[in-house]
Design an enzyme around this catalytic site. Structure first.
Site, PDB file in Angstrom:
ATOM      1  N   ASP A  53       0.883  -1.161   0.000  1.00  0.00           N
ATOM      2  CA  ASP A  53       0.000   0.000   0.000  1.00  0.00           C
ATOM      3  C   ASP A  53       0.920   1.211   0.000  1.00  0.00           C
ATOM      4  OD1 ASP A  53      -1.631   2.157   0.510  1.00  0.00           O
ATOM      5  OD2 ASP A  53      -2.650   1.264   2.233  1.00  0.00           O
ATOM      6  N   TYR A 140      -7.252  15.244  -9.639  1.00  0.00           N
ATOM      7  CA  TYR A 140      -6.352  14.290 -10.289  1.00  0.00           C
ATOM      8  C   TYR A 140      -5.264  14.981 -11.122  1.00  0.00           C
ATOM      9  CZ  TYR A 140      -4.862  10.286 -13.148  1.00  0.00           C
ATOM     10  OH  TYR A 140      -4.119   9.328 -13.786  1.00  0.00           O
TER      11      TYR A 140
END
Length: 234
Positions: A53, A140
């Site tokens: 992760d 983004y």
């Protein structure tokens, strides 16, 4: 770079472009670690699943301890919340930055010493045409733009350590992330091949499609070339 002599790790390798990148590297003879939050989701014959992760520093550190023979790092893991910069949820905006900027930076800080110890190699950051162009007002592109600048900065910092830092700029691909996008989409398998070709050719910047090349060329024209809608009534 001869890919067949390399040991690579691909983050976000359980689906989409990441899976195709891992498969493309394996097909050229590389040893490949395939990173995902849940290693059980890795379905790539020949790859070594790794729990990873990139937003969790301990997970990143453990992955670096597991892949001590690494020479190529592919930072592919990403997120897309769709949060608006102007009025979106700040936690979602932070998640975009935590993933694309801080997560990628954490990976490079953890793995660059490993790659250096193994004689050098390469880091490939999966960027976007939206590293260069804002579209839709979401977080983004801002996060990807920050990742692009980080790529440039670390490219200079790591070159003396015999580590080449490359960036892949690509527009829409046919993946889960773009399922709701109504626009032409490239095959992620094709983009993975272009990316690995770029690594093999020692390219610093890998521009994968016509739209990305156009936006790159439009930089010379400044704001008017990049955002002509701002000048429509002038």
């Amino acid at each position: 770079m001869n890919i067949s002599n390399q040991v690579a790790l691909v983050s976000g390798a359980n689906r989409g472009l990441g899976k195709h990148l891992a498969e493309a590297l394996l097909a050229r003879g590389a040893k490949v670690y395939a990173g995902a939050r849940d290693p059980k989701t890795i379905d790539i014959p020949g790859a070594i699943p790794v729990r990873l992760d990139i937003t969790d520093p301990e997970s990143v550190a453990e992955a670096a301890r597991s892949a001590r023979d690494l020479t190529v790092l592919v930072n592919n893991a990403g997120s897309h919340t769709g949060a608006s910069l102007l009025d979106g949820d700040l936690d979602q905006i932070r998640l975009e930055m935590e993933t694309h900027f801080f997560g990628t930076l954490s990976m490079i800080r953890a793995f660059a010493p490993v790659i250096e110890q193994n004689g050098g190699g390469a880091i490939l950051n999966i960027l976007s045409v939206l590293s260069w162009l804002s579209l839709g007002g979401t977080a983004y592109p801002a996060a990807k733009s920050a990742e692009w600048n980080m790529t440039n900065t670390l490219r200079l910092a790591l070159a003396p350590k015999n580590i080449r830092v490359s960036g892949l700029h690509v527009a829409f691909m046919d993946t889960d992330m773009t399922a709701n996008v109504k626009a032409p989409k490239a095959s992620p398998a094709d983009i993975a091949k272009i990316a690995v070709d770029g690594l093999e050719a020692d390219r610093y910047e890998i521009v994968a499609d016509d739209w990305s090349r156009k936006v790159q060329s439009d930089f010379a024209g400044g704001v008017q070339a990049l955002y002509p809608q701002l000048f429509a009534n002038s």
